[in-house]
Design a protein around this motif. Sequence first.
Motif, mmCIF file in Angstrom:
data_model
loop_
_atom_site.group_PDB
_atom_site.id
_atom_site.type_symbol
_atom_site.label_atom_id
_atom_site.label_comp_id
_atom_site.label_asym_id
_atom_site.label_seq_id
_atom_site.Cartn_x
_atom_site.Cartn_y
_atom_site.Cartn_z
ATOM 1 N N ALA A 203 0.851 -1.191 0.000
ATOM 2 C CA ALA A 203 0.000 0.000 0.000
ATOM 3 C C ALA A 203 0.889 1.243 0.000
ATOM 4 C CB ALA A 203 -0.916 0.007 1.210
ATOM 5 N N LEU B 58 0.177 5.368 0.350
ATOM 6 C CA LEU B 58 -0.814 6.413 0.584
ATOM 7 C C LEU B 58 -0.131 7.765 0.634
ATOM 8 C CD1 LEU B 58 -2.884 4.605 3.336
ATOM 9 C CD2 LEU B 58 -3.601 5.058 0.987
ATOM 10 N N VAL C 266 -3.773 1.089 -3.054
ATOM 11 C CA VAL C 266 -4.189 0.252 -1.934
ATOM 12 C C VAL C 266 -4.782 -1.007 -2.542
ATOM 13 C CG1 VAL C 266 -5.685 0.058 0.081
ATOM 14 C CG2 VAL C 266 -4.689 2.269 -0.503
ATOM 15 N N ASP D 272 -10.835 -2.287 -1.500
ATOM 16 C CA ASP D 272 -9.609 -1.488 -1.523
ATOM 17 C C ASP D 272 -9.921 0.002 -1.642
ATOM 18 O OD1 ASP D 272 -8.078 -3.806 -1.315
ATOM 19 O OD2 ASP D 272 -7.867 -4.009 -3.487
ATOM 20 N N THR E 92 -11.006 1.149 1.704
ATOM 21 C CA THR E 92 -9.855 1.320 2.583
ATOM 22 C C THR E 92 -9.152 2.645 2.299
ATOM 23 O OG1 THR E 92 -9.529 -1.047 2.797
ATOM 24 C CG2 THR E 92 -7.631 0.344 3.284
ATOM 25 N N PHE E 93 -9.002 2.990 1.009
ATOM 26 C CA PHE E 93 -8.408 4.284 0.668
ATOM 27 C C PHE E 93 -9.254 5.418 1.250
ATOM 28 C CE2 PHE E 93 -8.469 8.070 -1.977
ATOM 29 C CZ PHE E 93 -7.151 8.464 -1.870
ATOM 30 N N SER F 288 -8.910 5.612 4.973
ATOM 31 C CA SER F 288 -7.580 6.125 5.320
ATOM 32 C C SER F 288 -7.539 7.636 5.170
ATOM 33 C CB SER F 288 -6.516 5.493 4.424
ATOM 34 O OG SER F 288 -6.474 4.117 4.599
ATOM 35 N N LEU G 182 -4.898 -0.430 8.140
ATOM 36 C CA LEU G 182 -4.072 -0.833 6.995
ATOM 37 C C LEU G 182 -3.292 -2.113 7.304
ATOM 38 C CD1 LEU G 182 -2.785 2.668 5.886
ATOM 39 C CD2 LEU G 182 -4.362 1.183 4.622
ATOM 40 N N TYR H 244 -3.621 -5.419 5.074
ATOM 41 C CA TYR H 244 -2.597 -5.586 4.046
ATOM 42 C C TYR H 244 -1.253 -6.132 4.524
ATOM 43 C CZ TYR H 244 -5.995 -3.027 1.370
ATOM 44 O OH TYR H 244 -7.159 -2.651 0.763
#
Length: 112
Positions: A1, A3, A17, A72, A75-76, A79, A98, A102
């Motif tokens: 990942a 970010l 991600v 995914d 999750t982004f 985040s 995360l 992951y």
Amino acid sequence: AVLVFPSMPEVMRLNKVGQFTMKNLGQSKSVVADFMKKKKQEDGSSFEEGMLKLLRTLPKVLKFLPSDKAADARTFMMSFQYWLGGSPENLESMLVMLGQDYVPQVKENMKG
């Protein structure tokens, strides 16, 4: 990942991600870029404002994505929300989330 929050569009393209990526950000074939261009034309939004609007709109779009990409993308999105919160607790929650999703060693430790 990988970010990267908020930054220049060239750097934001590095976000990845799982299967969710922003590598096409700002290019004609990018749904994200099309959304942000449309918003800018409609109301003169800056890049940052466009990202915030995308953050609010993305949950509505997730149901149309394949489940792995939707997870995914979620999750982004989560985040980014943790990042915007900016508190130490939010940043810790972001890293834990995360890691659980992951990092195999963290996943394993959370089970046991």
